[in-house]
Design a protein around this motif. Structure first.
Motif, PDB file in Angstrom:
ATOM      1  N   THR A 151       0.828  -1.208   0.000  1.00 59.80           N
ATOM      2  CA  THR A 151       0.000   0.000   0.000  1.00 59.80           C
ATOM      3  C   THR A 151       0.857   1.251   0.000  1.00 59.80           C
ATOM      4  O   THR A 151       0.612   2.199  -0.759  1.00 59.80           O
ATOM      5  CB  THR A 151      -0.937  -0.002   1.216  1.00 59.80           C
ATOM      6  OG1 THR A 151      -1.733  -1.202   1.208  1.00 59.80           O
ATOM      7  CG2 THR A 151      -1.842   1.210   1.202  1.00 59.80           C
ATOM      8  N   VAL A 152       1.888   1.269   0.855  1.00 57.61           N
ATOM      9  CA  VAL A 152       2.788   2.430   0.899  1.00 57.61           C
ATOM     10  C   VAL A 152       3.555   2.571  -0.419  1.00 57.61           C
ATOM     11  O   VAL A 152       3.745   3.675  -0.944  1.00 57.61           O
ATOM     12  CB  VAL A 152       3.757   2.305   2.088  1.00 57.61           C
ATOM     13  CG1 VAL A 152       4.784   3.432   2.069  1.00 57.61           C
ATOM     14  CG2 VAL A 152       2.987   2.307   3.401  1.00 57.61           C
ATOM     15  N   SER A 153       3.964   1.439  -0.975  1.00 62.49           N
ATOM     16  CA  SER A 153       4.746   1.465  -2.215  1.00 62.49           C
ATOM     17  C   SER A 153       3.915   1.884  -3.415  1.00 62.49           C
ATOM     18  O   SER A 153       4.470   2.087  -4.505  1.00 62.49           O
ATOM     19  CB  SER A 153       5.349   0.085  -2.487  1.00 62.49           C
ATOM     20  OG  SER A 153       6.220  -0.297  -1.436  1.00 62.49           O
ATOM     21  N   ALA A 154       2.595   1.999  -3.234  1.00 60.83           N
ATOM     22  CA  ALA A 154       1.744   2.444  -4.339  1.00 60.83           C
ATOM     23  C   ALA A 154       2.118   3.840  -4.812  1.00 60.83           C
ATOM     24  O   ALA A 154       1.703   4.267  -5.900  1.00 60.83           O
ATOM     25  CB  ALA A 154       0.271   2.407  -3.922  1.00 60.83           C
ATOM     26  N   LEU A 155       2.926   4.563  -4.028  1.00 59.98           N
ATOM     27  CA  LEU A 155       3.422   5.871  -4.481  1.00 59.98           C
ATOM     28  C   LEU A 155       4.178   5.741  -5.797  1.00 59.98           C
ATOM     29  O   LEU A 155       4.234   6.680  -6.594  1.00 59.98           O
ATOM     30  CB  LEU A 155       4.322   6.484  -3.410  1.00 59.98           C
ATOM     31  CG  LEU A 155       3.634   6.974  -2.131  1.00 59.98           C
ATOM     32  CD1 LEU A 155       4.682   7.374  -1.103  1.00 59.98           C
ATOM     33  CD2 LEU A 155       2.722   8.149  -2.449  1.00 59.98           C
ATOM     34  N   GLY A 156       4.789   4.566  -6.024  1.00 58.64           N
ATOM     35  CA  GLY A 156       5.532   4.364  -7.261  1.00 58.64           C
ATOM     36  C   GLY A 156       4.675   4.465  -8.502  1.00 58.64           C
ATOM     37  O   GLY A 156       5.177   4.781  -9.588  1.00 58.64           O
ATOM     38  N   VAL A 157       3.376   4.208  -8.371  1.00 60.33           N
ATOM     39  CA  VAL A 157       2.467   4.317  -9.512  1.00 60.33           C
ATOM     40  C   VAL A 157       2.505   5.725 -10.085  1.00 60.33           C
ATOM     41  O   VAL A 157       2.372   5.928 -11.300  1.00 60.33           O
ATOM     42  CB  VAL A 157       1.037   3.927  -9.085  1.00 60.33           C
ATOM     43  CG1 VAL A 157       0.061   4.146 -10.227  1.00 60.33           C
ATOM     44  CG2 VAL A 157       0.996   2.486  -8.607  1.00 60.33           C
ATOM     45  N   VAL A 158       2.699   6.708  -9.210  1.00 57.86           N
ATOM     46  CA  VAL A 158       2.736   8.106  -9.634  1.00 57.86           C
ATOM     47  C   VAL A 158       4.165   8.617  -9.738  1.00 57.86           C
ATOM     48  O   VAL A 158       4.507   9.371 -10.656  1.00 57.86           O
ATOM     49  CB  VAL A 158       1.927   8.978  -8.653  1.00 57.86           C
ATOM     50  CG1 VAL A 158       2.010  10.442  -9.044  1.00 57.86           C
ATOM     51  CG2 VAL A 158       0.483   8.513  -8.597  1.00 57.86           C
ATOM     52  N   VAL A 159       5.039   8.199  -8.831  1.00 58.71           N
ATOM     53  CA  VAL A 159       6.405   8.737  -8.772  1.00 58.71           C
ATOM     54  C   VAL A 159       7.200   8.369 -10.022  1.00 58.71           C
ATOM     55  O   VAL A 159       7.909   9.209 -10.595  1.00 58.71           O
ATOM     56  CB  VAL A 159       7.118   8.240  -7.504  1.00 58.71           C
ATOM     57  CG1 VAL A 159       8.604   8.593  -7.556  1.00 58.71           C
ATOM     58  CG2 VAL A 159       6.465   8.834  -6.266  1.00 58.71           C
ATOM     59  N   PHE A 160       7.118   7.124 -10.465  1.00 64.35           N
ATOM     60  CA  PHE A 160       7.904   6.702 -11.626  1.00 64.35           C
ATOM     61  C   PHE A 160       7.554   7.510 -12.874  1.00 64.35           C
ATOM     62  O   PHE A 160       8.457   8.023 -13.550  1.00 64.35           O
ATOM     63  CB  PHE A 160       7.717   5.205 -11.882  1.00 64.35           C
ATOM     64  CG  PHE A 160       8.221   4.333 -10.764  1.00 64.35           C
ATOM     65  CD1 PHE A 160       9.307   4.716  -9.992  1.00 64.35           C
ATOM     66  CD2 PHE A 160       7.595   3.128 -10.469  1.00 64.35           C
ATOM     67  CE1 PHE A 160       9.770   3.916  -8.953  1.00 64.35           C
ATOM     68  CE2 PHE A 160       8.048   2.319  -9.445  1.00 64.35           C
ATOM     69  CZ  PHE A 160       9.138   2.712  -8.680  1.00 64.35           C
ATOM     70  N   PRO A 161       6.284   7.669 -13.228  1.00 62.70           N
ATOM     71  CA  PRO A 161       5.962   8.500 -14.401  1.00 62.70           C
ATOM     72  C   PRO A 161       6.362   9.963 -14.212  1.00 62.70           C
ATOM     73  O   PRO A 161       6.842  10.593 -15.169  1.00 62.70           O
ATOM     74  CB  PRO A 161       4.441   8.349 -14.543  1.00 62.70           C
ATOM     75  CG  PRO A 161       4.122   7.058 -13.865  1.00 62.70           C
ATOM     76  CD  PRO A 161       5.077   6.964 -12.730  1.00 62.70           C
TER      77      PRO A 161
END
Length: 723
Positions: A151-161
């Motif tokens: 859940t916390v790592s879901a930031l990668g969905v936005v951070v990577f792009p």
């Protein structure tokens, strides 16, 4: 009180929405991050294909929405279907995605070589990723901490792009700056001819006295007799796409930048172009630092943005498996399109008659044509000439003899790496010294071919009247090493002299007497040296120092993979590196292999019938030599290189041994390597090529305790003389 089902041992399963979020998270790590990271590094590809925000938006939609949505839908179907089998397989999608993430994380570590184990990196990665993925899927619904981490790592969905968009926008803003193209005044516009060779160690030119080896390289000796040879000259990076921009910008590669004009404002090619004082002929096969307005040809690009987006997505789909899987994976993936590597789909043809402009040839294709094109540009004109020529010589593939003969048949190429090379890029040498020596032999032959080209350049400059008037610079982007068990390009304590050393000859206008300079000179010093000769005032400070400046840097600097190595101003172990090569090739003649590179040197020069019994292969024999794509037995052979693999010999304790004969006389013998799938490459000496066709035979050695050694003939051809 009756316990709730989850308290009785049933897992506390996440809600469908949370589970879908976790699927999106895993997709971000499995697909989005490696794909966007690779795409952002391909600056030449993005430049050549004119990829814009419409194409980027399409890629982001696929990676952020399309793939994750498909995976989430498939997971929903899998969960519902698994109910029929008591929940078995409900986490299959999680298993696959987590496996891809683990393979991606293991990819940088998959370059370790283990001799004798086929597909070693693939097996090790699979042995780690598959159990790891099973543990992840098995414990996903049992460990709340694991789900919390997702859940916390879901930031990668936005951070990577967002990170990708920021990098692209930064490059595009730099590309739109006008200050990088400000007008430049050249008070002393002397002609300039700058030749940058590729993968060329300066140690290759030296004899045991650390002088130019005039016997094997007479034209480099001729150049040295009328120029200044900087014997301790060194590169600052072992990769072309970084080393060449360092030469042209005069800046150390302290931070990673793509080799495009926008990332190197004010570089040498921009500065000369902005002056308007020169007729420029620029050959840039790898980098894109010259203003594209000079190009007479544009790559064929679809005018439809939708079509360009579709082509980009297709290319990324082909590239993706290589981003997460080891290079020795036994899966025949489709070939990556050439534009991804900054290569044209077809060789440059229509602009070969032009003598000024910007030319992007394919990297190592038609190198003889590239040379002829440059020579046609070396002429006097109304305005002074500025010629920059980067050519992939003596870079692999090694396919030219000192005489100029191309010894590989037709379109056959020995691939992107030597047959004996190990690792993802084929740049790691096996521990077998003979195999490495054979490759070094072919490299030195190509250095001889490079020497021939230098002679042609000097002759053309003399004929056109430019030799005495021009500033002539001959150098290379980085060196190359041939040490068993070491890398061809990655520097370490043993091979650093080979990779750090590069040839550098500078002939100033009017110079007629040669000199040797052993001061600390690095490749970043060439730009300020040219600027000083032309009396150009550079708008921005750079790292390089003109070679005329007496005070030099106290140390050399080599950058590689975000590391900086500082060494002494005199190249470490330079003399030892030269003496190693001299001892290895002590015969004096570069045409023939050293004895230590052959398996049976006492057989060489003897008739086949003198040393062994000759047999024909029995019908259905499983031992098969797969050679280069030449004709079958008795067909015409026009090439001098015989290369391929031996199969069907896995039961034997010893690796297969090859013997090559020309006209019935043995000229090569080689013990193949199991570590490289029993590959072999035998080069027929040019001196054996006579005016009449000659029979070339390839044998496998079959030891026989009862009847002595036998030679089993595998292939034979009729070698045709050179036209």
């Amino acid at each position: 009180m009756t316990a709730r089902p989850e308290q009785a041992g049933v897992p506390d399963r996440p809600s469908p929405r949370l589970r879908a979020l976790h699927i999106f998270t895993l997709c971000a790590f499995a697909f989005t991050e490696p794909t966007l990271a690779a795409l952002s590094r391909q600056t030449v590809f993005l430049h050549d294909q004119e990829i814009g925000w419409s194409e980027f938006a399409a890629v982001l939609c696929v990676l952020m929405l399309g793939l994750p949505s498909c995976c989430a839908l498939l997971d929903w179907v899998t969960v519902r279907y698994a109910r029929r089998f008591s929940g078995r397989g409900r986490n299959a999608v999680l298993f696959v995605l987590s496996g891809l993430v683990l393979l991606s994380l293991l990819r940088p570590c998959a370059r370790i070589e283990f001799a004798g184990i086929e597909h070693r990196a693939w097996l090790i990665s699979s042995a780690i990723a598959l159990p790891g993925a099973w543990l992840f899927a098995h414990h996903y619904e049992r460990l709340g901490g694991l789900r919390h981490w997702l859940t916390v790592s879901a930031l990668g969905v936005v951070v990577f792009p967002l990170s990708f968009v920021w990098q692209i926008e930064r490059t595009r803003q730099a590309d739109s700056r006008e200050d990088s193209r400000r007008q430049t005044y050249v008070p002393n516009p002397v002609p300039v001819v700058m030749i940058v060779f590729d993968e060329f160690s300066g140690t290759s030119l030296m004899d045991e006295r650390l002088q130019i080896d005039a016997r094997n390289f007479p034209n480099f000796a001729r150049l040295a007799s009328q120029s200044t040879w900087y014997r301790q000259s060194s590169t600052v990076h072992p990769r072309t796409d970084v080393a060449v921009p360092a030469i042209l910008s005069g800046q150390f590669p302290a931070t990673p930048r793509g080799p495009v004009e926008a990332n190197y404002p004010g570089n040498l090619l921009q500065t000369i172009h902005a002056s308007g004082a020169y007729d420029m002929a620029v050959f840039e096969p790898i980098t894109r630092l010259c203003p594209e307005s000079m190009s007479h040809e544009r790559p064929v690009i679809s005018s439809s943005r939708a079509r360009r987006a579709a082509n980009l997505i297709q290319t990324l789909a082909v590239v993706y498996p290589r981003l997460i899987l080891p290079g020795d994976t036994p899966i025949p993936f489709p070939a990556i399109p050439k534009p991804w590597f900054g290569m044209r789909s077809t060789p440059l043809v229509s602009a070969q008659h032009l003598t000024t402009g910007l030319f992007h040839y394919q990297h190592a294709r038609e190198r003889d044509v590239q040379q002829d094109h440059l020579l046609s540009c070396l002429r006097r004109s109304d305005r002074p000439l500025f010629a920059f020529f980067h050519i992939m010589l003596p870079h692999f593939p090694w396919e030219y003899l000192p005489s100029g003969r191309h010894y590989i048949d037709g379109e056959y190429s020995s691939g992107s790496a030597p047959l004996e090379g190990l690792g993802d890029l084929g740049e790691n040498w096996p521990a077998d010294a003979a195999a490495v020596l054979r490759n070094e032999h072919r490299y030195l032959l190509q250095v001889g071919y490079t020497d021939r080209f230098i002679g042609r350049v000097l002759d053309q400059l003399q004929e056109s009247g430019l030799l005495d008037r021009c500033l002539l610079i001959v150098t290379a982007d980085h060196g190359v090493s041939f040490r068993p068990g070491r890398s061809r390009r990655v520097p370490d304590a043993e091979n650093i002299a080979d990779i750090l050393s590069v040839p550098l000859f500078i002939k100033r206008p009017g110079q007629t007497i040669g000199a040797i300079d052993d001061r600390n000179v690095e490749s970043v010093d060439l730009y300020p040296t040219i600027a000083e000769e032309l009396h150009i005032q550079l708008a921005e400070p750079i790292d390089g120092l003109p070679v005329s400046q007496d005070v030099r840097r106290p140390r050399k600097t080599l950058y590689f993979e975000n590391r900086m190595t500082v060494v002494e101003p005199a190249i470490p172990q330079l003399e030892a590196a030269v003496l190693r090569r001299v001892r290895s090739f002590d015969s004096g003649s570069r045409e023939h292999l050293p004895r230590s590179a052959t398996s049976r040197p006492d057989w060489h020069g003897r008739a086949v019938s003198e040393v062994a019994t000759i047999e024909e292969p029995p019908p259905g024999d499983s031992t098969l030599v797969i050679s280069s794509p030449y004709a079958e037995n008795g067909g015409d052979l026009t090439a001098l290189l015989i290369a391929g693999f031996v199969t069907g010999n896995s039961s034997s304790t010893a690796s297969p041994e090859i013997v090559l004969a020309a006209g019935g006389i043995i000229c090569d013998s080689y013990q193949t390597l199991r570590a490289t799938h029993n590959s072999f490459s035998c080069l027929i000496p040019e001196s054996v090529v006579q005016s009449a066709p000659m029979k070339i035979e390839l044998f496998l050695v079959k030891p026989d305790e009862a009847n002595g050694t036998k030679l089993v003939r595998q292939r034979w051809w009729m070698l045709q003389p050179a036209k």
